[in-house]
Each structure stands twice: as structure tokens, then as C-alpha cells.
Design an enzyme around this catalytic site. Structure first.
Site, PDB file in Angstrom:
ATOM      1  N   LYS A 287      22.517  32.831 -12.690  1.00 54.20           N
ATOM      2  CA  LYS A 287      21.250  32.173 -13.073  1.00 54.20           C
ATOM      3  C   LYS A 287      21.600  32.204 -15.217  1.00 54.20           C
ATOM      4  O   LYS A 287      21.330  32.820 -15.535  1.00 54.20           O
ATOM      5  CB  LYS A 287      20.371  33.061 -12.716  1.00 54.20           C
ATOM      6  CG  LYS A 287      19.276  32.903 -12.849  1.00 54.20           C
ATOM      7  CD  LYS A 287      18.157  32.272 -12.537  1.00 54.20           C
ATOM      8  CE  LYS A 287      16.592  32.135 -12.345  1.00 54.20           C
ATOM      9  NZ  LYS A 287      16.579  31.297 -11.478  1.00 54.20           N
ATOM     10  N   GLU A 355      21.880  29.575  -9.801  1.00 62.27           N
ATOM     11  CA  GLU A 355      20.216  29.207  -8.961  1.00 62.27           C
ATOM     12  C   GLU A 355      19.440  28.541 -10.175  1.00 62.27           C
ATOM     13  O   GLU A 355      19.663  29.064 -11.568  1.00 62.27           O
ATOM     14  CB  GLU A 355      19.827  31.079  -8.469  1.00 62.27           C
ATOM     15  CG  GLU A 355      18.408  30.158  -8.259  1.00 62.27           C
ATOM     16  CD  GLU A 355      18.006  31.319  -8.441  1.00 62.27           C
ATOM     17  OE1 GLU A 355      16.199  31.582  -8.080  1.00 62.27           O
ATOM     18  OE2 GLU A 355      19.033  32.911  -7.974  1.00 62.27           O
TER      19      GLU A 355
END
EC number: 6.3.3.3
Length: 465
Positions: A287, A355
Site C-alpha cells: 500500500k 493497492e
């Protein structure tokens, strides 16, 4: 398999083209244009190994050698006399190898594979590009040009006016060439019209022979001398100009195994889908930019828990406010450094699930949106969308934005109650694969994720190598 008889005729035609360099005006223009596109696509990176297919007399090779004098360049061509002419031009600064581009017999990896005005001579261009793609290093560039439908339109019209069919080859339409892109590669096509003037129709015919491009379409019937004179007269009356419609493609191989997960909205289920993909592929997770930590522990610990403790890379930026990464960073008086947003290369044997934050048009830094990062990282995109009312506009617009940037789309995941109508519309109108439909779950646990992961394709089925 290539038609050996036709391939031999093409080879003989090019071998006999002793005055190629004097006649190859368009080929020279196309080589320069293709090189400029390659240089832009390389973005400052210096290729160590270069494979050129269909090098001809070395028009493109010359640009490659001048720009990257330290690169190991292997120039190949099907026609031995063409290779000899290239060697006369460039000497021993380049390596040479006789090879049919349709069946390459060299060992990779190469940082750049390229070929100017060669694809129109190959019977299965998409298959050839897929084969060549296997010889590329991660992050490598595959760049080619080809003649497209619309080439020689003036000559074809002159033939039609005389009730004859031109023997010129059938060239692909740009829309068909778009399908030649190797799976998971980013990039696409652009076209250019090059107009060349001739003294008369017979001058055009002689030009094709001089450049080795006179092999007729398979099954065509040659014009008689009388028919040729009549067609040449029609051509002359129309102005004696010929259009060459050239398509240029630059494709980039992903720098590593992996996908970029984004959504049509925030809170759409990207983290759940990311956890499912990591679990399904036994992959790794990153992330890059996390915000909203004042209200939750963040997506990295969540995925680590739900996906069975996979390798997780540390975010490049983590912020408290539930805002876009750019706004959240500014709220804390800091600025995200784009130089820190570099794709992790660890765990290279595992697919990396990256992500994003929010959707594609969410500001990541003062100058970069999430879609800019997706383009920079070069991974195929998994788009997570709601399954219900309102999803069509959001999903199709997101797909349109990705394709406008020539970013590869691995597929769409629909989140929420099953909706066959929306699924079919998105697949058909968006020309995209529906990877999975994830139902609403009242509680998300590692066991639930383990079951949901089975809805997704395996990695090799998702992004074949």
C-alpha cells in the site's frame, strides 16, 4: 507456420533491392519516427542489450547505435543481402544474425526489441509479438512499426476505376492492430500518414521494386501491360501521390509480476479484493500511500491478517486524516516525495498486489494522480467496482481513462449483490474481463477471505507469461 514459398519470394525481393537506400524515403522517415518514440518510451533508461528484427540496410540501427553506443546491438534480417548492406553501413559496431522474425532463434533477455516496417510481412503478427515479448527483460520495451489499411489507397483507387483489383497486400486496420499488444503489457499504437510524390504510375511501381516491397498479395492476378498503362494514367490524372499509413507501437513489459488494484470509488472493497488476490496467488502486498490512520489501523495490517501473513512492504507515506494522500500529507505539513514512490523489487518470485488510494483521479502528490502512478509502475490494473445501480458510468469512465493512458487492464471485480445485467454490460461495452464477483459479507475473517479467494483466477491464468 509461415508460407515458405511466399516467405522465399519476399526474401528474394529484398535481396535483389540493390538500390534500396536511394529509394527508401518513407522507410527512412518511419525509422526516424519509430526511434523518437522508442527514445521517449525508454524515459532516460539506457538499454544494455537490443534486438532489432527486420533491420534491412540499418536505417533504424543507425539511430540506435548513435544514441546508445555502449549497447550490445544484435541486428537481424531474413534476407542475407540486407544484412550485408547493414554491415557495410555500420561495420563491426553491431552484431548481425540472419533470422526469420516469426521464429526467433536468439537468447534473451533484451532491454529493447524493435523493428521498422516489418510487421506487415508477417502472417501472424500478434503471435510474433507474443513470442518476442518472452525475450524481453522485466520493464523492457517492444517497439515496432507496420503499414496499415489506407496505404496505397490512391493506387488501389486507380485500379478500381479500371475495373481491376490492385495486387497490393491487405494491411491491417488500426483497430485490429490494437489487439496485437502482448498480455499485461502497457502501451499502444499511433498512426501517421506519409505522402510521397511520384513522376507517374510506372515510377511508383519501379519504386516498390527498388525497395524490395514488390511482392504481390497472395492469390492476386498481375496486370497486363495494357492494364498497367491504363491504371498508371488514372494514377497520374489523380496527382501521382501515394499515401503510406504507418502504425507505430511501443509496448512495455511489466517491471515485475503483479497488479495495481484501484476502484471506482473509495470504500468500494479494494482492500478485500487485494487480500483475496494475495491469498489466491500466495503473493506480496504494498500500500504505497495510506491515509485515514486516525480512524483505523490501515490496510497493510488488515491484509496481513486476512491473507495469511504474506510479505508486506512498508508504505512510502502514512497519514492520519481521512483525505486524499496529497491533502492528508499537507494537513500534517509534509509533502510526499515522488522519488520515494518506487515499485518494490523484493519477493520478485511472488506477484505483488499494489493497492491504490481511492480511485484513479485521486491526488497522490501535488503533481501526480493515482492514475499517473499506475502508468509509471507499469503493472496491469484490476478495477474494483460496485455491482449495483450507478456502476456503469463510473466503471466505463474509469476503463476509458486507463485506455487513454495505454495502461493494461487485467480485468474488473464487481463488489456486491450479483447483477447479471451490469456484469454483461461492463464486459461488453468495456471490452474487459470480469475477474470475479464478490458478494457482500457481514463479517470478514481470514477463513472468509480464503473462500472468496477461490473466486479469482490463478496468477498464470490472469497474467500469462
Amino acid at each position: 507456420m509461415r508460407n515458405s514459398t511466399r516467405a522465399a519470394r519476399i526474401c528474394q525481393s529484398f535481396d535483389a533491392a540493390e538500390k534500396y537506400d536511394q529509394a527508401a524515403t518513407v522507410q527512412r522517415v518511419a525509422a526516424r519516427e519509430l526511434f523518437q518514440r522508442i527514445h521517449t518510451c525508454m524515459a532516460g533508461k539506457k538499454p544494455l542489450r537490443i534486438l532489432e528484427i527486420g533491420c534491412g540496410t540499418g536505417l533504424l540501427t543507425e539511430h540506435l547505435r548513435a544514441c546508445w553506443p555502449d549497447a550490445d546491438i544484435l541486428a537481424t534480417d531474413f534476407a542475407p543481402n540486407m544484412l550485408a548492406r547493414a554491415k557495410s553501413r555500420l561495420g563491426e559496431s553491431v552484431s548481425y544474425h540472419q533470422m526469420d522474425a516469426a521464429t526467433p532463434d536468439v537468447n534473451g533477455p533484451f532491454d529493447l526489441i524493435c523493428g521498422n516496417l516489418i510487421m506487415q510481412w508477417l502472417p501472424e503478427p500478434a503471435k510474433v509479438l507474443r513470442t518476442l515479448a518472452e525475450l524481453l527483460a522485466p520493464g523492457g520495451v517492444l517497439a515496432v512499426s507496420t503499414l496499415l489499411d489506407g496505404t496505397f489507397a490512391e493506387w488501389q483507387q486507380a485500379c478500381a476505376q479500371e475495373g481491376q483489383q490492385a495486387a497490393t497486400p491487405v494491411y491491417p486496420e488500426l483497430a485490429n492492430a490494437q489487439n496485437w499488444r502482448p498480455p499485461a503489457f502497457s502501451g499502444g499504437w499511433a498512426e501517421q500518414d506519409i505522402v510521397q510524390a511520384f513522376a507517374d504510375g510506372l515510377d511508383f511501381v519501379r519504386h516498390l521494386k527498388a525497395t524490395g516491397a514488390s511482392t504481390p498479395r497472395e492469390g492476386s492476378v498481375p496486370l497486363s501491360a495494357v492494364q498497367l498503362r491504363h491504371v498508371a494514367l488514372r494514377f497520374q490524372q489523380a496527382g501521382c501521390a501515394i499515401t503510406w499509413r504507418v502504425g507505430y507501437a511501443c509496448f512495455r513489459k511489466p517491471p515485475r509480476k503483479g497488479v495495481f488494484v484501484t476502484g471506482t470509488d473509495t470504500g468500494i472493497g479494494k482492500t478485500l479484493v487485494s487480500a483475496c488476490l494475495v491469498r489466491r496467488w500466495q503473493g506480496a502486498y504494498w500500500k504505497p500511500l495510506q491515509s485515514g490512520l486516525a480512524d483505523e489501523e490501515g490496510d497493510t495490517p488488515t491484509v496481513k491478517l486476512l491473507a495469511g501473513d504474506p510479505p508486506c512492504f512498508k508504505p512510502a507515506g502514512a497519514f492520519l486524516a481521512p483525505l486524499s494522500p496529497d491533502a492528508a500529507a499537507r494537513a500534517e505539513g509534509v509533502q510526499i516525495d515522488p522519488a520515494q514512490l518506487v515499485l518494490p523489487q523484493g519477493e520478485a518470485d511472488k506477484p505483488l498486489v499494489v493497492e491504490g488510494a481511492g480511485g484513479l483521479m485521486v491526488p497522490a502528490t501535488p503533481d501526480l494522480m493515482m492514475i499517473d502512478l499506475a502508468q509509471r509502475w507499469g503493472l496491469p490494473v484490476v478495477l474494483v467496482a460496485r455491482s449495483g445501480l450507478g456502476t456503469l458510468n463510473h466503471t466505463l469512465l474509469s476503463l476509458e481513462a486507463l485506455r487513454a493512458r495505454q495502461i493494461a487492464v487485467a480485468g474488473v471485480v464487481l463488489s456486491g449483490p450479483l447483477n447479471a445485467e451490469n456484469r454483461e454490460t461492463i464486459a461488453q461495452k468495456g471490452k474487459v474481463r470480469i475477474l470475479a464477483e464478490v458478494p457482500f459479507c457481514a463479517e470478514i475473517t481470514p477463513d472468509v477471505v480464503s473462500e472468496l479467494a477461490k473466486l479469482f483466477p490463478q496468477w498464470d491464468d490472469m497474467c500469462p507469461e
